[in-house]
Design a protein around this motif. Structure first.
Motif, PDB file in Angstrom:
ATOM      1  N   SER A 183     -17.179  -3.967   1.208  1.00  0.00           N
ATOM      2  CA  SER A 183     -17.617  -2.690   0.702  1.00  0.00           C
ATOM      3  C   SER A 183     -17.214  -1.685   1.612  1.00  0.00           C
ATOM      4  N   ALA A 184     -16.051  -1.181   1.808  1.00  0.00           N
ATOM      5  CA  ALA A 184     -15.610  -0.370   2.907  1.00  0.00           C
ATOM      6  C   ALA A 184     -14.433   0.189   2.453  1.00  0.00           C
ATOM      7  N   THR A 185     -14.009   1.620   2.928  1.00  0.00           N
ATOM      8  CA  THR A 185     -12.877   2.209   2.437  1.00  0.00           C
ATOM      9  C   THR A 185     -11.732   1.249   3.076  1.00  0.00           C
ATOM     10  N   PRO A 186     -10.452   1.233   2.420  1.00  0.00           N
ATOM     11  CA  PRO A 186      -9.348   0.692   3.091  1.00  0.00           C
ATOM     12  C   PRO A 186      -9.094   1.020   4.622  1.00  0.00           C
ATOM     13  N   ASP A 187      -9.370   2.333   4.800  1.00  0.00           N
ATOM     14  CA  ASP A 187      -8.978   2.922   6.312  1.00  0.00           C
ATOM     15  C   ASP A 187     -10.029   2.184   7.098  1.00  0.00           C
ATOM     16  N   GLU A 188     -11.357   2.233   6.740  1.00  0.00           N
ATOM     17  CA  GLU A 188     -12.462   1.575   7.715  1.00  0.00           C
ATOM     18  C   GLU A 188     -12.057   0.043   7.693  1.00  0.00           C
ATOM     19  N   ILE A 196      -4.275  -4.977   3.968  1.00  0.00           N
ATOM     20  CA  ILE A 196      -5.465  -4.275   3.694  1.00  0.00           C
ATOM     21  C   ILE A 196      -5.130  -3.560   2.274  1.00  0.00           C
ATOM     22  N   ARG A 197      -5.590  -4.020   1.055  1.00  0.00           N
ATOM     23  CA  ARG A 197      -5.477  -3.346  -0.194  1.00  0.00           C
ATOM     24  C   ARG A 197      -6.608  -2.971  -1.050  1.00  0.00           C
ATOM     25  N   PRO A 219      -0.914   2.321   8.319  1.00  0.00           N
ATOM     26  CA  PRO A 219      -2.272   2.464   7.653  1.00  0.00           C
ATOM     27  C   PRO A 219      -2.320   2.611   6.233  1.00  0.00           C
ATOM     28  N   PRO A 220      -3.366   2.319   5.413  1.00  0.00           N
ATOM     29  CA  PRO A 220      -3.263   2.360   3.947  1.00  0.00           C
ATOM     30  C   PRO A 220      -3.150   4.140   3.616  1.00  0.00           C
ATOM     31  N   ARG A 221      -2.857   4.088   2.293  1.00  0.00           N
ATOM     32  CA  ARG A 221      -2.300   5.380   2.120  1.00  0.00           C
ATOM     33  C   ARG A 221      -3.013   5.548   0.612  1.00  0.00           C
ATOM     34  N   GLY A 222      -4.369   5.734   0.502  1.00  0.00           N
ATOM     35  CA  GLY A 222      -4.966   5.412  -0.990  1.00  0.00           C
ATOM     36  C   GLY A 222      -4.511   4.590  -1.846  1.00  0.00           C
ATOM     37  N   THR A 223      -4.065   4.694  -3.079  1.00  0.00           N
ATOM     38  CA  THR A 223      -3.786   3.674  -3.964  1.00  0.00           C
ATOM     39  C   THR A 223      -2.212   3.571  -3.922  1.00  0.00           C
ATOM     40  N   ARG A 224      -1.384   4.356  -3.188  1.00  0.00           N
ATOM     41  CA  ARG A 224      -0.005   4.221  -3.210  1.00  0.00           C
ATOM     42  C   ARG A 224       0.449   3.420  -2.520  1.00  0.00           C
ATOM     43  N   ARG A 225      -0.039   2.928  -1.122  1.00  0.00           N
ATOM     44  CA  ARG A 225       0.415   1.988  -0.193  1.00  0.00           C
ATOM     45  C   ARG A 225      -0.637   1.387   0.465  1.00  0.00           C
ATOM     46  N   ASP A 226      -0.304  -0.127   0.444  1.00  0.00           N
ATOM     47  CA  ASP A 226      -1.259  -1.071   1.152  1.00  0.00           C
ATOM     48  C   ASP A 226      -1.156  -0.906   2.777  1.00  0.00           C
ATOM     49  N   GLY A 227      -2.139  -0.965   3.298  1.00  0.00           N
ATOM     50  CA  GLY A 227      -2.236  -1.075   4.913  1.00  0.00           C
ATOM     51  C   GLY A 227      -1.659  -2.215   5.386  1.00  0.00           C
ATOM     52  N   GLN A 228      -0.899  -2.370   6.419  1.00  0.00           N
ATOM     53  CA  GLN A 228      -0.284  -3.612   6.876  1.00  0.00           C
ATOM     54  C   GLN A 228      -0.128  -3.581   8.456  1.00  0.00           C
TER      55      GLN A 228
END
Length: 259
Positions: A161-166, A216-217, A187-196
């Protein structure tokens, strides 16, 4: 009248002498295999052959030392101390590898573990830094997924229950704490790119390398973290990849609960 003293020469057990020498020699052989592999002076197969030779010497020393102990006990020859030392050194050298192999014998022959077998995180940066003779980076497929599910049912993604950036920053901090060699961190970019995050984990003793990728999705309630760990060499990871992922996910969950 001159009294003469008769001196009887006490015999030293050859088995005790040689068992002790072999036990001592096994130590630098095992250490040398680790040092040469970690520094890149030996490839995986020669390093494994050197390690096997060192362990074989330790095993032989332990057997000879055990025989020498009983021989010296029965005959009264010298050398019982060296025989006992040879057995102790052999046990010290063999205890760790024996425990790992015993555990590995009960596990399936897998080298690639992931929290999402249906859609495993894919290696990107590592494809450019992957040795040609290493295990392939492509996920092995449904058969491996079935074996993994039976052997490691607890290997699952973590929903936070955290933002993708967190979530990304928390994972990155745990990887840095483990001192894995990070090759790429997107790093993730909203719903456009998963973090990896892609990294190489190195075992503490022998320096065996495993390739790790963490995704991180975003989800409606926060973020989902998936992980994948693949042994770079060998046909059996002896459970190390599952241990690595489980430890990371456990620490990630605990870290987020403290916040």
């Amino acid at each position: 009248m001159i009294r003469r003293r008769l001196y009887t020469e006490e015999r030293f057990s050859p088995l005790a002498r040689w068992s002790f020498r072999l036990a001592l020699f096994s130590l630098p052989v095992v250490a040398l295999s680790a040092v040469l592999y970690r520094t890149g002076l030996l490839d995986f197969q020669p390093a494994m052959a050197t390690l096997g030779a060192g362990l074989g010497l330790a095993l032989l020393a332990g057997v000879l030392g055990t025989v020498a102990f009983f021989v010296t006990w029965e005959t009264g020859w010298l050398g019982i101390g060296r025989a006992m030392a040879a057995v102790a050194i052999a046990a010290l050298v063999l205890a760790g590898p024996a425990a790992v192999l015993a555990r590995g014998m009960m596990l399936p022959r897998l080298t690639d573990i992931t929290t999402d077998p249906a859609d495993p995180p894919r290696f990107r940066a590592l494809t450019f830094a992957h040795p040609r003779d290493a295990n392939p980076l492509a996920y092995p497929g449904a058969d491996a997924a079935g074996l993994q599910h039976l052997a490691y049912p607890v290997i699952k993604p973590v929903d936070l229950s955290a933002t993708p950036d967190e979530a990304f920053n928390a994972v990155l901090a745990l990887i840095q704490k483990r001192k894995w060699h990070i090759l790429d961190a997107v790093p993730p970019r909203g719903t456009r790119r998963d973090g990896q995050i892609e990294a190489v984990a190195i075992s503490p003793l022998m320096g065996f390398r495993s390739d790790v990728v963490i995704r991180i999705r975003p989800t409606p309630k926060g973020a989902r973290v998936d992980a994948r760990s693949a042994a770079r060499y060998g046909g059996h990871d002896l459970g190390t990849n599952a241990q690595r992922i489980e430890s990371l996910m456990t620490d990630l969950t605990a870290e987020r609960r403290r916040r």
